[in-house]
Design an enzyme around this catalytic site. Structure first.
Site, PDB file in Angstrom:
ATOM      1  N   GLY A   1     -27.886 -78.440  -3.168  1.00 29.67           N
ATOM      2  CA  GLY A   1     -27.037 -79.622  -3.140  1.00 29.67           C
ATOM      3  C   GLY A   1     -26.971 -80.306  -1.790  1.00 29.67           C
ATOM      4  O   GLY A   1     -25.968 -80.932  -1.467  1.00 29.67           O
ATOM      5  N   ARG A   2     -28.048 -80.208  -1.017  1.00 27.85           N
ATOM      6  CA  ARG A   2     -28.135 -80.799   0.309  1.00 27.85           C
ATOM      7  C   ARG A   2     -27.158 -80.186   1.316  1.00 27.85           C
ATOM      8  O   ARG A   2     -26.942 -80.736   2.391  1.00 27.85           O
ATOM      9  CB  ARG A   2     -27.926 -82.324   0.271  1.00 27.85           C
ATOM     10  CG  ARG A   2     -29.192 -83.105  -0.045  1.00 27.85           C
ATOM     11  CD  ARG A   2     -29.063 -84.562   0.336  1.00 27.85           C
ATOM     12  NE  ARG A   2     -28.526 -84.758   1.677  1.00 27.85           N
ATOM     13  CZ  ARG A   2     -29.215 -84.638   2.815  1.00 27.85           C
ATOM     14  NH1 ARG A   2     -30.489 -84.292   2.765  1.00 27.85           N
ATOM     15  NH2 ARG A   2     -28.629 -84.859   3.967  1.00 27.85           N
ATOM     16  N   LEU A   3     -26.559 -79.042   0.966  1.00 24.57           N
ATOM     17  CA  LEU A   3     -25.680 -78.368   1.919  1.00 24.57           C
ATOM     18  C   LEU A   3     -26.532 -77.414   2.756  1.00 24.57           C
ATOM     19  O   LEU A   3     -26.371 -76.187   2.703  1.00 24.57           O
ATOM     20  CB  LEU A   3     -24.561 -77.619   1.176  1.00 24.57           C
ATOM     21  CG  LEU A   3     -23.596 -78.522   0.400  1.00 24.57           C
ATOM     22  CD1 LEU A   3     -22.534 -77.687  -0.310  1.00 24.57           C
ATOM     23  CD2 LEU A   3     -22.938 -79.528   1.338  1.00 24.57           C
TER      24      LEU A   3
END
Length: 213
Positions: free
Chosen positions: A191-193
């Site tokens: 999740g782009r984290l």
């Protein structure tokens, strides 16, 4: 005609990366990550993007191969009269980017650049395959216009000239060392984290800090 790339994406899940997990010395950490990439059978794990800029600040980037990493920095070799050589003469600062997509890791480096000593360049040149040594001479006027026929003729000429002889290092060819001023270690997350840890100079030591991905 437009090429729509908006749906091209990849999610990552490579665990977590915390500041405390990394070595206090970013060079040591870079060497560890290089070994991880090598063990993972990444193709040319020493390939890196080299970004330079002209005196006017116009950027330029290309892929080169790192040939050594030690306490002094990251070393690569090239033609001093190439575009990148002229840009480094005018503006001796560069950015490097190692990206190993197979393991979702990336290391970015910024630093000052200087020539390696002649003896270091000589030693590396002698270690190169003979065809690569010839290639350095053939591409004397790197980045300048040339036809394939002219390139092949130049190769044949030099092959004949050095037949049975040791090929000397060209005076226009040698090494550069990037002395790092900042590192950024990136590990892909879902999740782009992503996890991203930077090293910045704090006097004579390195300070580690998490930065937003």
């Amino acid at each position: 005609m437009k090429t729509d790339l908006s749906e091209m994406r990849r999610d990552y899940d490579r665990g977590r990366l915390d500041e405390s997990m990394l070595d206090e010395d970013p060079i040591v950490e870079l060497q560890k990550w290089m070994q991880i990439a090598t063990d993972a059978k990444v193709i040319e794990p020493n390939a890196m993007t080299l970004a330079t800029a002209s005196r006017l600040g116009i950027p330029n980037a290309r892929i080169v191969l790192a040939k050594s990493i030690d306490a002094s920095g990251v070393v690569f070799y090239t033609n001093y009269d190439s575009h990148k050589g002229h840009e480094l003469d005018a503006n001796p600062h560069a950015a490097l980017d190692f990206y190993w997509k197979e393991i979702a890791r990336q290391v970015r480096i910024q630093g000052e650049v200087e020539h390696t000593g002649p003896s270091q360049s000589d030693a590396y040149f002698k270690s190169r395959p003979r065809e690569s040594q010839l290639g350095a001479w053939v591409s004397e006027h790197q980045s300048e216009p040339i036809t394939r026929a002219e390139l092949d003729a130049r190769h044949a000429e030099l092959e004949k000239k050095y037949s049975g002889k040791e090929i000397p290092r060209p005076p226009f060819w040698g090494g550069y060392c990037v002395t790092p001023a900042r590192f950024e270690f990136w590990l892909g997350g879902p999740g782009r984290l992503h996890d991203c840890v930077a090293y910045v100079r704090d006097g004579g030591t390195w300070k580690r800090l998490r930065v937003s991905p």
